[in-house]
Design a protein around this motif. Structure first.
Motif, mmCIF file in Angstrom:
data_model
loop_
_atom_site.group_PDB
_atom_site.id
_atom_site.type_symbol
_atom_site.label_atom_id
_atom_site.label_comp_id
_atom_site.label_asym_id
_atom_site.label_seq_id
_atom_site.Cartn_x
_atom_site.Cartn_y
_atom_site.Cartn_z
ATOM 1 N N ILE A 296 0.807 -1.304 0.141
ATOM 2 C CA ILE A 296 0.061 -0.023 0.005
ATOM 3 C C ILE A 296 0.855 1.263 -0.145
ATOM 4 O O ILE A 296 0.615 2.253 -0.733
ATOM 5 C CB ILE A 296 -0.900 -0.116 1.312
ATOM 6 N N ALA A 297 1.895 1.461 0.858
ATOM 7 C CA ALA A 297 2.703 2.364 0.692
ATOM 8 C C ALA A 297 3.579 2.696 -0.434
ATOM 9 O O ALA A 297 3.842 3.883 -1.121
ATOM 10 C CB ALA A 297 4.071 2.011 1.967
ATOM 11 N N ASP A 298 3.912 1.716 -1.396
ATOM 12 C CA ASP A 298 4.555 1.739 -2.365
ATOM 13 C C ASP A 298 3.718 2.018 -3.690
ATOM 14 O O ASP A 298 3.687 2.944 -4.391
ATOM 15 C CB ASP A 298 5.188 0.480 -2.756
ATOM 16 N N HIS A 299 2.354 1.604 -3.629
ATOM 17 C CA HIS A 299 1.281 1.767 -4.660
ATOM 18 C C HIS A 299 0.169 2.779 -4.580
ATOM 19 O O HIS A 299 -0.474 2.956 -5.275
ATOM 20 C CB HIS A 299 0.664 0.429 -5.076
ATOM 21 N N CYS A 300 0.195 3.287 -3.288
ATOM 22 C CA CYS A 300 -0.944 4.063 -3.039
ATOM 23 C C CYS A 300 -0.468 5.713 -2.571
ATOM 24 O O CYS A 300 -1.323 6.281 -2.132
ATOM 25 C CB CYS A 300 -1.911 3.594 -2.102
ATOM 26 N N ALA A 301 0.817 5.959 -2.677
ATOM 27 C CA ALA A 301 1.678 7.009 -2.238
ATOM 28 C C ALA A 301 0.993 8.257 -3.281
ATOM 29 O O ALA A 301 0.994 8.140 -4.107
ATOM 30 C CB ALA A 301 2.875 6.957 -2.225
ATOM 31 N N TRP A 302 0.595 9.330 -2.262
ATOM 32 C CA TRP A 302 0.380 10.585 -2.984
ATOM 33 C C TRP A 302 0.572 11.677 -1.914
ATOM 34 O O TRP A 302 0.111 11.919 -0.982
ATOM 35 C CB TRP A 302 -1.173 10.700 -3.252
ATOM 36 N N ASN A 303 1.555 12.400 -2.410
ATOM 37 C CA ASN A 303 1.995 13.708 -1.455
ATOM 38 C C ASN A 303 2.544 13.342 -0.074
ATOM 39 O O ASN A 303 2.212 14.037 1.087
ATOM 40 C CB ASN A 303 0.916 14.651 -1.297
ATOM 41 N N GLY A 304 3.231 12.132 -0.186
ATOM 42 C CA GLY A 304 3.695 11.700 1.089
ATOM 43 C C GLY A 304 2.950 10.753 1.840
ATOM 44 O O GLY A 304 3.116 10.695 3.172
ATOM 45 N N LEU A 305 1.632 10.789 1.556
ATOM 46 C CA LEU A 305 0.686 9.794 2.359
ATOM 47 C C LEU A 305 0.250 8.613 1.540
ATOM 48 O O LEU A 305 0.536 8.779 0.330
ATOM 49 C CB LEU A 305 -0.753 10.797 2.581
ATOM 50 N N ALA A 306 -0.219 7.808 2.134
ATOM 51 C CA ALA A 306 -0.820 6.487 1.716
ATOM 52 C C ALA A 306 -1.654 6.062 2.682
ATOM 53 O O ALA A 306 -1.660 5.999 3.982
ATOM 54 C CB ALA A 306 0.201 5.738 1.394
ATOM 55 N N GLY A 307 -2.906 5.347 2.075
ATOM 56 C CA GLY A 307 -3.749 4.468 2.739
ATOM 57 C C GLY A 307 -4.474 3.565 1.901
ATOM 58 O O GLY A 307 -4.459 3.825 0.829
ATOM 59 N N GLY A 308 -5.107 2.566 2.354
ATOM 60 C CA GLY A 308 -5.460 1.567 1.518
ATOM 61 C C GLY A 308 -5.974 0.489 2.279
ATOM 62 O O GLY A 308 -5.950 0.152 3.189
ATOM 63 N N ARG A 309 -6.576 -0.529 1.246
ATOM 64 C CA ARG A 309 -7.011 -1.940 2.031
ATOM 65 C C ARG A 309 -6.396 -2.846 0.953
ATOM 66 O O ARG A 309 -6.484 -2.648 -0.358
ATOM 67 C CB ARG A 309 -8.534 -2.147 1.888
ATOM 68 N N PHE A 310 -6.060 -4.038 1.507
ATOM 69 C CA PHE A 310 -5.428 -5.251 1.075
ATOM 70 C C PHE A 310 -6.269 -6.014 1.449
ATOM 71 O O PHE A 310 -6.444 -6.563 2.443
ATOM 72 C CB PHE A 310 -3.955 -5.272 1.365
ATOM 73 N N TYR A 311 -6.861 -6.988 0.430
ATOM 74 C CA TYR A 311 -7.723 -7.876 0.353
ATOM 75 C C TYR A 311 -6.902 -9.408 0.293
ATOM 76 O O TYR A 311 -6.351 -9.538 -0.739
ATOM 77 C CB TYR A 311 -9.140 -7.995 -0.643
ATOM 78 N N VAL A 312 -7.233 -10.320 1.087
ATOM 79 C CA VAL A 312 -6.471 -11.726 0.944
ATOM 80 C C VAL A 312 -7.360 -12.653 1.124
ATOM 81 O O VAL A 312 -8.074 -12.692 1.900
ATOM 82 C CB VAL A 312 -5.463 -11.937 1.989
ATOM 83 N N GLY A 313 -7.598 -13.589 0.030
ATOM 84 C CA GLY A 313 -8.587 -14.603 0.107
ATOM 85 C C GLY A 313 -9.595 -14.571 -0.894
ATOM 86 O O GLY A 313 -9.798 -13.510 -1.564
ATOM 87 N N GLU A 314 -10.607 -15.615 -1.059
ATOM 88 C CA GLU A 314 -11.427 -15.523 -2.226
ATOM 89 C C GLU A 314 -12.782 -15.663 -1.290
ATOM 90 O O GLU A 314 -12.798 -16.026 0.058
ATOM 91 C CB GLU A 314 -11.292 -16.731 -3.027
ATOM 92 N N GLY A 315 -14.007 -15.529 -1.883
ATOM 93 C CA GLY A 315 -15.224 -15.553 -1.310
ATOM 94 C C GLY A 315 -15.617 -14.266 -0.076
ATOM 95 O O GLY A 315 -15.516 -13.291 -0.654
ATOM 96 N N GLN A 316 -15.287 -14.695 0.877
ATOM 97 C CA GLN A 316 -15.215 -13.551 2.066
ATOM 98 C C GLN A 316 -13.667 -13.278 2.426
ATOM 99 O O GLN A 316 -13.188 -13.897 3.380
ATOM 100 C CB GLN A 316 -15.869 -14.000 3.349
ATOM 101 N N PRO A 317 -13.073 -12.521 1.432
ATOM 102 C CA PRO A 317 -11.610 -12.508 1.835
ATOM 103 C C PRO A 317 -11.409 -11.433 3.169
ATOM 104 O O PRO A 317 -12.251 -10.786 3.500
ATOM 105 C CB PRO A 317 -11.042 -11.286 0.663
ATOM 106 N N MET A 318 -10.209 -11.615 3.692
ATOM 107 C CA MET A 318 -9.806 -10.838 4.915
ATOM 108 C C MET A 318 -9.266 -9.490 4.531
ATOM 109 O O MET A 318 -8.618 -9.411 3.503
ATOM 110 C CB MET A 318 -8.553 -11.426 5.857
ATOM 111 N N LYS A 319 -9.630 -8.437 5.220
ATOM 112 C CA LYS A 319 -9.075 -7.102 4.728
ATOM 113 C C LYS A 319 -8.140 -6.744 5.782
ATOM 114 O O LYS A 319 -8.358 -6.572 6.750
ATOM 115 C CB LYS A 319 -10.317 -6.229 4.738
ATOM 116 N N LEU A 320 -7.054 -6.229 5.095
ATOM 117 C CA LEU A 320 -5.947 -5.613 5.971
ATOM 118 C C LEU A 320 -5.891 -4.256 5.322
ATOM 119 O O LEU A 320 -5.552 -3.649 4.396
ATOM 120 C CB LEU A 320 -4.627 -6.209 5.516
ATOM 121 N N ALA A 321 -6.415 -3.395 6.289
ATOM 122 C CA ALA A 321 -6.676 -1.834 6.350
ATOM 123 C C ALA A 321 -5.394 -1.106 6.910
ATOM 124 O O ALA A 321 -5.194 -1.295 7.963
ATOM 125 C CB ALA A 321 -7.922 -1.357 7.066
ATOM 126 N N PHE A 322 -5.050 0.034 6.158
ATOM 127 C CA PHE A 322 -3.970 0.758 6.628
ATOM 128 C C PHE A 322 -4.509 2.295 6.745
ATOM 129 O O PHE A 322 -5.033 2.880 5.575
ATOM 130 C CB PHE A 322 -2.821 0.783 5.782
#
Length: 178
Positions: free
Chosen positions: A149-175
């Protein structure tokens, strides 16, 4: 009041009215219209914050329950705004999850409400895991997602996002901010 003072005030008022009436009116935009004009930075942020999940790849992770490697899908969504945590602190918590907490289990332990558990917070950044109760990953996976998320969602020195792992009901990792 003397006549001369009244005369001066009257002439001043007439001069003001005359200037006001003869001054050309420019095409004025309202302040809200001026503020609504997007800048290049705003457009760049919109491009980053596409709400469509972006397919990352099939990743192999160790299931902490069975201790077996599992290949699953992963995707992410950038949620970077001016209220997002700094890239610096997001990288700090990600490094700590991959280093100090590498082989520990990062589990979702909130059975009610948001179904999210805050795992770590440092500075202005935090990482949470959301989804099925008592399900999770080794913390190394969460740290990897934070770096992503830090590498792919950075804008103006800030970054935030959600990373989903799994299929069906994936687990969400939020930053996010703590």
């Amino acid at each position: 009041m003397s006549t001369s003072k009244i005369t001066i005030l009257l002439f001043s008022f007439l001069a003001f009215v005359l200037l006001t009436l003869t001054h050309p009116v420019e095409d004025q935009q309202s302040e809200s219209q001026t503020l609504a004009t997007p800048t290049e930075e705003d457009l760049a942020a919109l491009a980053i914050n596409d709400p469509t999940p972006k397919f990352f790849a099939n990743i192999t992770i160790m299931d902490p329950v069975t201790s077996k490697n599992v290949t699953t899908q992963a995707s992410y969504i950038c949620d970077t705004t001016s209220g997002s945590p700094s890239v610096h602190w997001l990288r700090e918590i990600s490094g700590r999850l991959r280093g100090e907490f590498h082989n520990r289990g990062c589990k979702q332990t909130n059975q009610f409400g948001s179904h999210c558990t805050k795992l770590i917070a440092m500075g202005d950044a935090a990482a949470s895991i959301c989804g099925e109760y008592f399900r999770g990953f080794i913390c190394d996976v969460v740290g990897f997602a934070g770096f992503w998320i830090a590498d792919h969602c950075a804008w103006n020195g800030l970054a935030g996002g959600r990373f989903y792992v799994g299929e069906g009901q994936p687990m969400k990792l939020a930053f996010h901010k703590p």
